[in-house]
Design a protein around this motif. Structure first.
Motif, mmCIF file in Angstrom:
data_model
loop_
_atom_site.group_PDB
_atom_site.id
_atom_site.type_symbol
_atom_site.label_atom_id
_atom_site.label_comp_id
_atom_site.label_asym_id
_atom_site.label_seq_id
_atom_site.Cartn_x
_atom_site.Cartn_y
_atom_site.Cartn_z
ATOM 1 N N ASP A 18 0.839 -1.202 0.000
ATOM 2 C CA ASP A 18 0.000 0.000 0.000
ATOM 3 C C ASP A 18 0.869 1.245 0.000
ATOM 4 O O ASP A 18 0.659 2.178 -0.759
ATOM 5 C CB ASP A 18 -0.897 0.047 1.244
ATOM 6 C CG ASP A 18 -1.984 -1.014 1.194
ATOM 7 O OD1 ASP A 18 -2.616 -1.154 0.140
ATOM 8 O OD2 ASP A 18 -2.185 -1.689 2.216
ATOM 9 N N ARG A 19 1.830 1.228 0.868
ATOM 10 C CA ARG A 19 2.735 2.376 0.981
ATOM 11 C C ARG A 19 3.554 2.543 -0.298
ATOM 12 O O ARG A 19 3.818 3.654 -0.747
ATOM 13 C CB ARG A 19 3.639 2.180 2.195
ATOM 14 C CG ARG A 19 4.938 2.981 2.181
ATOM 15 C CD ARG A 19 5.542 3.034 3.538
ATOM 16 N NE ARG A 19 4.803 3.984 4.357
ATOM 17 C CZ ARG A 19 5.080 5.293 4.402
ATOM 18 N NH1 ARG A 19 6.066 5.795 3.695
ATOM 19 N NH2 ARG A 19 4.368 6.108 5.164
ATOM 20 N N MET A 20 3.966 1.424 -0.861
ATOM 21 C CA MET A 20 4.722 1.498 -2.116
ATOM 22 C C MET A 20 3.895 2.208 -3.183
ATOM 23 O O MET A 20 4.414 3.039 -3.932
ATOM 24 C CB MET A 20 5.079 0.099 -2.612
ATOM 25 C CG MET A 20 6.157 -0.596 -1.801
ATOM 26 S SD MET A 20 6.581 -2.192 -2.579
ATOM 27 C CE MET A 20 7.838 -2.786 -1.450
ATOM 28 N N VAL A 21 2.626 1.874 -3.254
ATOM 29 C CA VAL A 21 1.760 2.496 -4.256
ATOM 30 C C VAL A 21 1.606 3.983 -3.965
ATOM 31 O O VAL A 21 1.754 4.819 -4.870
ATOM 32 C CB VAL A 21 0.377 1.811 -4.302
ATOM 33 C CG1 VAL A 21 -0.587 2.600 -5.174
ATOM 34 C CG2 VAL A 21 0.515 0.394 -4.832
ATOM 35 N N ARG A 22 1.352 4.322 -2.725
ATOM 36 C CA ARG A 22 1.226 5.747 -2.366
ATOM 37 C C ARG A 22 2.484 6.507 -2.748
ATOM 38 O O ARG A 22 2.421 7.569 -3.368
ATOM 39 C CB ARG A 22 1.008 5.902 -0.856
ATOM 40 C CG ARG A 22 -0.439 5.939 -0.428
ATOM 41 C CD ARG A 22 -0.626 6.741 0.870
ATOM 42 N NE ARG A 22 0.277 6.369 1.947
ATOM 43 C CZ ARG A 22 0.169 5.261 2.667
ATOM 44 N NH1 ARG A 22 -0.783 4.379 2.411
ATOM 45 N NH2 ARG A 22 1.012 5.006 3.645
ATOM 46 N N ASP A 23 3.634 5.966 -2.356
ATOM 47 C CA ASP A 23 4.907 6.644 -2.633
ATOM 48 C C ASP A 23 5.148 6.785 -4.140
ATOM 49 O O ASP A 23 5.595 7.820 -4.612
ATOM 50 C CB ASP A 23 6.083 5.867 -2.022
ATOM 51 C CG ASP A 23 6.072 5.908 -0.492
ATOM 52 O OD1 ASP A 23 5.321 6.713 0.085
ATOM 53 O OD2 ASP A 23 6.826 5.128 0.119
#
Lengths: 233, 233
Positions: free
Chosen positions: B136-141
DNA sequence: TCAAAAGTGTTACAAATACACCCATGT
DNA sequence: ACATGGGTGTATTTGTAACACTTTTGA
């Protein structure tokens, strides 16, 4: 496989993860880079970035913190990821990928003895010697990133002493952008950002008249860090 | 160590390096993300980014290329490093650091069968399901990085078909910035960049009047990529 | 009194923003 | 004839860039 080595000792038979730190420092004579002279083979005597393998049970960030602490004596250093170098052949000794991180420190805060004992020293950003492996490229990339970052977020806080003058701040930006800036426009711009708090004291070390000292308004500085700016100057 | 395992089988006893790809795609109905449904334990049935371990003798970039080829059938995909995730505990199964890379592709170019067979599918960027691990964080970043990148460099080339209309280009930018743009200002801006070549043909699929088709002037586009722009709109 | 750095304002130019109507065409 | 998306122009504001002289003070 090299003769006499078993798999166990073949350093190319296993994945290593390292972190290399591009440590930028600033003091009264400019922007500098912390390098160290390798004491072991291969490349003994050549200049290198400071770095370390990442331990099995260690966060990559913690590895950078550990190295910075070990060599500069500083904790709570500001650093940021630059780029990860992952070519299979980048290091002939190990199959090793390296996460490059750039750090910003006030040179006058660090432990000079410690740095010296590690065979490390500061090099003016204008005259960086040739480095081992792909470290030259790491420095170029990180410096470019520092420049980009300076254009979008304020960065003086990490590099300047608590109290500083506007001409000092300008020198920092001139060192980062590697060009002269117009002092009138610079002053206008930084004051308009509302992150500077003017103090009563003056700093007389670099002029007879003296320049007013300022400090950063920490809250507004953080807000600016988050919201971003356009520091095109 | 889990009982019954020897060191050899303990996946936390060695350093793994992986790459995860945040694949952005664009087509007539917007900006999407390529995800795949895990077929194996742990987290069987959960959505995940596509990724792979990096092989011992493989460049990290090549690993990303390999994964993209395997799943979309495409070669020469545009991709760029996003960030390297290196927390020791980020993956409970392996001691694994992951280099996230975001890729940009034209959805209509890829191999639909292949994607389907891999259990992968496209998800509108506005409605991405919850993902495994720190994905999830990878996508946000990566999405943030894509936005930053779009502001500084042109990116339509990688996502649009060879011939496209200005309203389509605007839709792309609206999907990336996630807000409506003024069509007059948008048009003015992109035309001023001098990377668009107007064709005689019109595209009538989305209006009766039809919109002129354009294509990118490859040379000028590359120059802009290198020199950078300020696409603040 | 002079050298050296600090501090100050205005004008010109460029770029971003806000904003509303006519055009072409298929149904 | 009307609904739909495509296409155009102008005025305002904002920000950047260029530019030169006065102030302070220690030596």
């Amino acid at each position: 496989m090299k003769s006499g080595y078993t798999d166990q000792y073949n350093t190319r038979n296993k994945m290593y993860v390292a972190t290399d730190c591009i440590v930028f420092g600033f003091d009264e004579d400019g922007l500098k880079l912390l390098l160290f002279k390798r004491k072991v083979k291969p490349d003994e005597g050549k200049w290198s970035l400071i770095g370390s393998f990442v331990e099995l049970e260690e966060d990559v960030d913690d590895a950078a913190r550990r190295v910075l602490k070990e060599i500069t004596g500083l904790e709570d250093v500001f650093f940021e990821q630059s780029y990860t170098y992952g070519k299979a052949e980048r290091d002939p000794g190990y199959r090793c990928i390296s996460i490059a991180q750039f750090a910003l420190i006030r040179i006058n805060d660090h432990d000079r003895e410690l740095v010296k004992n590690y065979g490390a020293s500061w090099h003016n950003i204008e005259s960086v010697p040739q480095l081992v492996l792909d470290h030259d490229r790491m420095v170029r990339d990180a410096f470019q990133k520092l420049r980009d970052r300076a254009r979008r977020r304020p960065i003086g806080f990490e590099l300047l002493p608590e109290k500083f003058t506007i001409p000092q701040l300008q020198q920092l930006y001139e060192a980062i952008y590697q060009r002269k800036l117009d002092s009138r426009n610079f002053r206008k711009k930084v004051i308009s950002l509302k992150v500077l708090e003017k103090l009563e004291e003056k700093d007389k070390t670099s002029s007879k008249r003296g320049a007013y000292l300022y400090k950063f308004d920490h809250d507004n500085y953080l807000k600016l860090q988050e919201s971003g700016i356009n520091f095109e100057i």
